[in-house]
Scaffold this active site. Sequence first.
Site, PDB file in Angstrom:
ATOM      1  N   ASP A 119       0.871  -1.164   0.000  1.00  0.00           N
ATOM      2  CA  ASP A 119       0.000   0.000   0.000  1.00  0.00           C
ATOM      3  C   ASP A 119       0.912   1.219   0.000  1.00  0.00           C
ATOM      4  O   ASP A 119       2.126   1.100   0.181  1.00  0.00           O
ATOM      5  CB  ASP A 119      -0.890  -0.039   1.249  1.00  0.00           C
ATOM      6  CG  ASP A 119      -1.819   1.152   1.338  1.00  0.00           C
ATOM      7  OD1 ASP A 119      -2.281   1.624   0.293  1.00  0.00           O
ATOM      8  OD2 ASP A 119      -2.071   1.614   2.472  1.00  0.00           O
ATOM      9  N   ASP A 121      -0.088   4.952   1.439  1.00  0.00           N
ATOM     10  CA  ASP A 121      -0.231   5.801   2.621  1.00  0.00           C
ATOM     11  C   ASP A 121      -0.059   4.993   3.908  1.00  0.00           C
ATOM     12  O   ASP A 121      -0.725   3.985   4.120  1.00  0.00           O
ATOM     13  CB  ASP A 121      -1.612   6.464   2.620  1.00  0.00           C
ATOM     14  CG  ASP A 121      -1.776   7.421   1.451  1.00  0.00           C
ATOM     15  OD1 ASP A 121      -0.969   8.356   1.337  1.00  0.00           O
ATOM     16  OD2 ASP A 121      -2.710   7.207   0.644  1.00  0.00           O
TER      17      ASP A 121
END
Length: 566
Positions: A119, A121
Amino acid sequence: MASRLPKPLSALLQLKTAKFSAAASLCTKAVDVPLDRNVSGYKKSAPSPADLPADSSTTGKAIATATSENKTYLWGRYNEMKKLVHELIPPGICNILNPANIYSNNEVKLGNIEIYGFDYDYTLAQYSSSVHTMIFDTAREILVDQYKYPEGIKEYEYQPNFAIRGLHYDVRKGYLMKIDAFHYVQLGTVYRGLSPVPDEEVFQMYEGTQHIPLHQMSDFYGKGPTMKQFMDIFSLPEMALLSCVNDYFINHSIEYDPVHLFKDVSDAISTVHIKGMMYEWIENDLENCILHGDEIYAVLNRLVNNGKKLFLITNSPFNFVDKGMKYMVGDDWRDLFDLVIVQADKPSFFTDKCKPFRRLDDTGTLQWDKVSTLEKGKMYKQGNLFDFLRLTGWRGSKVLYFGDHLYSDLADLMLRHGWRTGAIVPELKTEIGIINTEQFTHGLTWLQALTGLLERLQVYQDEDSMQVLQEWINERHELMSLTKNLFNPQFGSIFRTHHNPTYFSRRLCRFSDIYMSSVSCLLNYDTTYTFYPRRTPLQHEAPLWMDQLCTGCMKTPFLEEMVHIR
């Protein structure tokens, strides 16, 4: 490579082993009281009148003598155990946990991992607390300026240490609370606004119990009919704003529906994200907003040099990710990745079979051709996991995906697709720092020893003995409150509700094979390293139980005594 126990600490443990052996028999006698009243050697409570002579004066003296002996006996065991605990914790033992370690819930062989997914963030990019302050401030302004909330709300400032991740919010009652793995509310951690709710009110509001039924809790993604669990790190400013607005309405005696307030605050927070305000702040101040960027390049480069394939799946837009990755890794960051997918719309990306992939050009502009292959170095938008699996063939336990959100990033991949998962828990670094302090280690060790005394010696039921036991119970409650407050005065640790794991911990163990404070922790391990889970309730607490603290051994008298309260 994984860190090893420091030599001075190892030597201290060996020196203390001999001392512990000499004291072991004392410890066993002091605590291990047989529960069978017919067992020879059992020290009874005060004798009943039927066991004594008919002379009333003799009877009274005998009872008084027996109860006095029991009281002396109980305090003797207490003092001996306290002295033993103090002597058997060697100096330097507290700093035993390394926050840069990776902790395993399941056995994982990195040598079998061929593909690494990330991922963006709070996984590759970790942000400073200033981002949360800006989210809070902007959403607060939206509430006042657009939703016409009272101007006085603007006086509230963001409190970064008020809430913790993993809390539940009762939408109808306006309560923010911590719930354990068994659906029980931890008393003392229920807040309405910025003020704690008395335990009596909690029982009253939940029909005389601390238990929250399953149907009221949350669904697979943390949203129930009356409860929401805040699992996203970005939810910290949302919890703070909810609490501040509730606090204003309560203190000014303004009638309001908590359901409306919750929706308005959630919408205001969503506006900050949907309109791209947060993206703009970070893009304009990368140096102050993004943390540990240089370490991310080292991680990715090392994996590629060892023949691993890399991919990125994020909900963030192309321009935002591109600028952040160029800052952390360099202009050629896309050369490290086999696939990059932006605006993926997780978690529906993992379950929706209909959304097609859209190709982006080098400037992030959408292309109109049908995507029938996923090419290295190209950028894609949306799509779905089922097409991803079909086009790449990346299936099963050869894939390891890292994310910070247990529900949106990891749950579906772990349960439905058999990928290996790694949870990024930035709070782990701070919590381990607290666990490593002498105050916490001594407090927790004595708490466990005192709990063991209470369990073993509760068979003494005479009045004097009951007074002693009540004093111990009161001390135990004080110790539990002390250890909780070291992490967070309002809600304690994100991992524990006193002795039980939190609801967050339960999900962490269920949805992640390994967990760590940062992706950079991978730099401490070889790419062929195997992670083995400890046989303990929570992996990062493994060295802290009394038997291990005292001797470093697996078999000690303490182990038998503490097994019932672990």
